[in-house]
Design an enzyme around this catalytic site. Structure first.
Site, PDB file in Angstrom:
ATOM      1  N   SER A 184       4.461  -3.322  -7.343  1.00  7.91           N
ATOM      2  CA  SER A 184       4.933  -3.352  -5.964  1.00  7.91           C
ATOM      3  C   SER A 184       4.084  -2.434  -5.114  1.00  7.91           C
ATOM      4  CB  SER A 184       6.377  -2.879  -5.900  1.00  7.91           C
ATOM      5  OG  SER A 184       6.419  -1.520  -6.301  1.00  7.91           O
ATOM      6  N   LYS A 185       4.043  -2.760  -3.840  1.00  9.72           N
ATOM      7  CA  LYS A 185       3.139  -2.018  -2.958  1.00  9.72           C
ATOM      8  C   LYS A 185       3.558  -0.560  -2.785  1.00  9.72           C
ATOM      9  CE  LYS A 185       5.453  -3.977   1.010  1.00  9.72           C
ATOM     10  NZ  LYS A 185       5.468  -5.158   1.840  1.00  9.72           N
TER      11      LYS A 185
END
Ligand code: GLU
Length: 478
Positions: free
Chosen positions: A251-252
């Site tokens: 995930s970012k």
């Protein structure tokens, strides 16, 4: 039968590193078997799909070095390759299912569905309760003809199990009572992912669906669709998800996920591809370095393991170092030129400094921030958090602004300034104060060339990365 595989990205954001990962395995499998690799754009989400995101995905896949045999840009025998251009196909296919009773019109309003969900709260199954499944055909036809709004749902079997074989997992079983009567066609006549995906895979002659594990729970619906259409299903291969170090789905918040970031940060595409090739797959023993050609030569899914592969920026950097060092000096020079030391990029910098520069020897120190990656914020530490603010205020502000920039496709200086002003208003900060914090986060300096021009030239990926890292840094500082 020749192998045909596809990558089917939805153009709703940045080109994702997971897309390159799945594309790589599709590509390698196709090449191994002398088959075709198709690129299809799944833009059924009309509100979130953009042409800009599509272009960015194509550009990023080309950059990593994967090319497709058929796709929206080059066409092919099974086009169009963009789902928004195939609406009639989905409508005519789904009409067959309504005629056979395998699908039905559902007239339930949004209010009724909300009530239904509220009643189902806490129950094990919260899907559609099947109210319209019992509506008799004549009545359904009449209501549709009278203009009542409807969606079309798949009439999933309500008993028994749906089973299928996944090449990596063996037999997979789903209890039918837990599977929703999936919407196939929305009230605006557009298909959902499930319908479009199955119709296209069938019509495009896809033989193997190689996709991420997150789609596994959709597969029983797809299996049922193949069955009621009377089509033979492709072979299913659900790849493990890339993970953050803590094993959560990549995930970012924990890893840069945009392929554009990797390009901007100076990774070599062949190193990135090689690294992705080691995610869950091994060529032999603990050998990690191999070329795309070697991967194709040796490829078999038997060498795939399902334990979630951890995508580690430090390891990727080490692999990148190997690839860089293997180049001769002029090879490195040409890579640097392609990266940011080419005329195009330098020409963007000149307007930012021309008024301030007296001698050419000032150019490099003045523009250093455009050539570095992650920054050290110690020099601006005491200015980042103004007296009337807490570290948390500043961190929340930066991380909030990053969220706003995530959906900001237009990165021109004017659009950025408008976005920053709107965000300042939203959090009730003086715009000047926000600009200063953003300036320090993006550059680790208090004095820079004009802020929004600077951000525009730095580009979305570096700006978002620096703002996020600065926000995290401020939060962690004692
Ligand atoms: N459009 C889906 C995605 O964005 C495709 C999933 C699939 O390959 O079926 O990943």
């Amino acid at each position: 039968m020749s192998v045909r595989v596809r990558i089917a990205p939805s153009p709703t954001g940045d080109p994702h590193v997971g897309t390159a990962y799945i594309a790589l395995f599709n590509y390698v499998f196709a090449k191994k078997h002398g088959g075709q690799f198709v690129l299809r754009i799944e833009d059924t989400d009309r509100a979130r799909s953009t042409a800009d995101s599509e272009a960015a995905i194509l550009r990023a896949l080309r950059w990593v070095g994967l090319s497709w045999d058929e796709g929206p840009d080059i066409g092919g025998p099974h086009g169009p390759y963009r789902q928004s251009e195939r609406s009639e196909m989905y409508q005519s296919e789904v009409a067959k299912l309504v005629a056979s009773g395998a699908a039905y019109r559902c007239f339930c309003t949004a209010e009724r569905l909300a009530e239904m969900r509220a009643l189902a709260k806490g129950k094990s199954f919260v899907g559609y309760d099947g109210k319209c499944r019992g509506v008799d055909r004549n009545e359904s036809d009449g209501r549709a003809a009278a203009g009542e709004a409807f969606v079309i749902r798949l009439a999933m079997p309500k008993t028994g199990e749906t089973t299928f074989t996944d090449r990596l997992r063996g037999e997979v079983r789903f209890d039918n009572t837990q599977i929703d009567d999936q919407i196939l066609l929305k009230s605006d006549g557009f298909p959902t992912y499930h319908l479009a995906n199955v119709v296209d895979d069938h019509r495009m002659g896809i033989t193997h669906v190689i996709r991420a594990e997150e789609w596994l729970s959709s597969t029983p619906k797809h299996v049922e669709l193949y069955k009621v259409f009377g089509w033979s299903a492709p072979e299913w291969i659900h790849m493990p998800l890339l993970r953050n170090a803590d094993k959560s789905k990549i995930s970012k918040r924990k890893n840069p996920v945009s392929l554009d970031y990797y390009r901007a940060a100076g990774f070599l595409p062949e190193a990135l591809l090689n690294y992705l090739g080691t995610m869950g797959w091994s060529i032999a023993g603990d050998r990690e370095k191999f070329t795309l050609a070697e991967m194709i030569e040796a490829f078999t899914f038997d060498r795939m393991s399902l334990g979630g592969p951890v995508f580690d920026l430090v390891k990727l950097s080490a692999m990148n170092a190997d690839y860089l060092r293997a180049l001769d000096d002029s090879g490195i020079v040409s890579r640097l030129r392609e990266w940011r030391l080419g005329d195009d990029y330098l020409r963007q910098l000149v307007p930012l400094v021309r008024q301030r520069i007296q001698r050419m020897d000032e150019f490099v120190p003045m523009t250093e921030l455009f050539f570095s990656g992650d920054l050290d914020y110690t020099p601006v530490a005491k200015d980042l958090v103004a007296k009337n603010r807490t570290a948390k205020d500043v961190a929340d502000c930066l991380l909030g602004f990053v969220e706003a920039l995530d959906v900001q496709r237009d990165f021109s200086h004017a659009a950025l300034e408008a976005a920053a002003r709107a965000f300042a208003e939203k959090i009730a900060w003086d715009p000047k104060e926000l600009f200063m914090v953003v300036r320090m986060a993006a550059t680790a300096r208090k004095a820079t060339p004009p802020l929004f021009e600077t951000l525009a030239v730095l580009g979305r990926d570096l700006v978002r990365r620096r703002l996020r890292l600065c926000g995290e840094w401020v939060k962690r500082r004692p």
